[in-house]
Design an enzyme around this catalytic site. Structure first.
Site, PDB file in Angstrom:
ATOM      1  N   THR A 136       0.857  -1.188   0.000  1.00  0.00           N
ATOM      2  CA  THR A 136       0.000   0.000   0.000  1.00  0.00           C
ATOM      3  C   THR A 136       0.887   1.231   0.000  1.00  0.00           C
ATOM      4  OG1 THR A 136      -1.773  -1.033   1.233  1.00  0.00           O
ATOM      5  CG2 THR A 136      -1.623   1.365   1.383  1.00  0.00           C
ATOM      6  N   GLY A 182      -1.134  -0.431   6.829  1.00  0.00           N
ATOM      7  CA  GLY A 182      -1.067  -1.554   7.748  1.00  0.00           C
ATOM      8  C   GLY A 182      -2.443  -2.152   7.950  1.00  0.00           C
ATOM      9  N   GLY A 237     -10.707  -1.218   3.662  1.00  0.00           N
ATOM     10  CA  GLY A 237      -9.849  -0.890   4.806  1.00  0.00           C
ATOM     11  C   GLY A 237      -9.782   0.599   5.049  1.00  0.00           C
ATOM     12  N   ASP A 238      -8.723   1.025   5.692  1.00  0.00           N
ATOM     13  CA  ASP A 238      -8.586   2.429   6.071  1.00  0.00           C
ATOM     14  C   ASP A 238      -8.196   3.342   4.901  1.00  0.00           C
ATOM     15  OD1 ASP A 238      -6.109   0.973   6.033  1.00  0.00           O
ATOM     16  OD2 ASP A 238      -5.132   2.772   6.803  1.00  0.00           O
ATOM     17  N   ARG A 278     -14.780  -6.053   1.229  1.00  0.00           N
ATOM     18  CA  ARG A 278     -14.079  -5.489   2.396  1.00  0.00           C
ATOM     19  C   ARG A 278     -13.343  -4.195   1.994  1.00  0.00           C
ATOM     20  NH1 ARG A 278      -8.581  -3.898   3.587  1.00  0.00           N
ATOM     21  NH2 ARG A 278      -8.331  -3.968   5.829  1.00  0.00           N
TER      22      ARG A 278
HETATM   23  N1  ASP Z   1      -4.222  -0.423   5.121  1.00  0.00           N
HETATM   24  C1  ASP Z   1      -4.476  -1.328   4.024  1.00  0.00           C
HETATM   25  C2  ASP Z   1      -5.808  -1.979   4.247  1.00  0.00           C
HETATM   26  O1  ASP Z   1      -6.101  -2.366   5.363  1.00  0.00           O
HETATM   27  C3  ASP Z   1      -3.450  -2.386   3.851  1.00  0.00           C
HETATM   28  C4  ASP Z   1      -2.015  -1.949   4.011  1.00  0.00           C
HETATM   29  O2  ASP Z   1      -1.749  -0.780   4.207  1.00  0.00           O
HETATM   30  O3  ASP Z   1      -1.123  -2.810   3.937  1.00  0.00           O
HETATM   31  O4  ASP Z   1      -6.521  -2.152   3.297  1.00  0.00           O
END
Ligand code: ASP
Length: 294
Positions: A157, A208, A186-187, A184
């Protein structure tokens, strides 16, 4: 002076080099961040962003991206978008061409096509092979891989931050967690969780474990720390430490926050595993290493 940050080792390098090129060409801060992410998205060896990234549990590549400018707080995002690159450019179009902040799934894809982006197959031979290996595992193992980091390289990412002459911006692009449940999110595309930028305080981003970073509203909290007078490093450490104290289970997976102040000062903090990122200042990209703070 201009300061640009980009996350992780190899993906961060691809992004910072493209950002540097755009910067030398005289692009705006948003152009620079967009160029960095678009280059990473188009780089098939990176496993968690754009072309060739690790698909969801049904074998579909679903992309998330967001962008925010600190002067007006305008922002745009897409999530769960299939078949279109660069996701970050579509997110920017959501910001500039609509009254909305986020478009998801089929709506994002259709919007992208209406803006002139041609749908394409984002799979590569490697992403197909990774999916076949995943699909061949037993069900218990499948439940495990998308929630727990076991050393499989999944952290590509790219979250980028920039500041120039007291103006800041933030952006992020990802395919999310490896083999995630379909739908799904994520952030990364969530303003306040994956990115935040405010010219009255500074910019922050995250990468993350998206669920934990979202629960703690990580990027917004880091920017609020800057607003209270913390340095970027102090604010990042405060947010990671308080996230882990509040939710000790958040240390099961790597999480990172990074920030840049309006004066070009910057910082980052992580938990669970060490983290590398790139910083471009005075036209020179330099890699920095961080050990977990907790
Ligand atoms: N934050 C990203 C997510 O949860 C994944 C990542 O940053 O590795 O989708």
């Amino acid at each position: 002076m201009k300061t640009i940050l980009s996350t992780w080792d190899r993906p961060g390098q691809v992004a910072i080099e493209a950002a540097s090129k755009m910067s030398k060409g005289g692009g705006s801060l948003l152009d620079i961040l967009e160029a960095g992410l678009a280059a990473s998205e188009d780089y098939p060896e990176l496993v968690a962003i754009g072309r060739g990234s690790i698909p969801n549990s049904e074998g579909r590549i679903q992309l998330d991206a967001s962008i925010m400018t600190g002067d007006t707080l305008e922002c745009g995002a897409v999530c769960g978008m299939e078949d279109v690159l660069p996701a970050i450019s579509v997110a920017r179009k959501v910001m500039t061409e609509t009254d909305h902040v986020m478009l998801c799934g089929e709506g994002a894809r259709n919007f992208a096509i209406s803006q002139g982006y041609a749908p394409q197959n984002l799979h590569t031979a490697d992403s197909c092979r990774r999916y076949s290996e995943f699909a061949a595992q037993d069900e218990k193992r499948k439940d495990y891989v998308h929630t727990v980091d076991d050393g499989v390289p999944t952290h590509d990412t790219v979250t980028v931050l920039g500041v120039e002459n007291g103006k800041c911006a933030a952006a992020s692009s990802t395919s999310g967690l490896a083999f995630k449940l379909p739908g799904r999110v994520g952030d990364s595309p969530i303003v306040g969780a994956g990115i935040y930028a405010d010219d009255l305080a500074g910019a922050a981003g995250a990468t993350g474990w998206g669920e934990e970073l979202w629960k703690t509203a990580a990027s917004f909290r880091v920017v609020e720390g800057l607003r209270r007078g913390l340095t970027p490093q102090e604010s990042c450490e405060e947010v990671i430490t308080s996230m882990v104290r509040r939710r000790p289970e958040a240390t099961k997976y790597p999480s990172v926050v990074l920030a840049v102040g309006l004066d070009g000062s910057w910082g980052a903090a992580c938990c669970f595993r060490a983290f590398d990122m790139w910083v471009l200042q005075d036209g020179l990209p330099v890699k920095h290493h961080f050990e977990p703070v907790i």
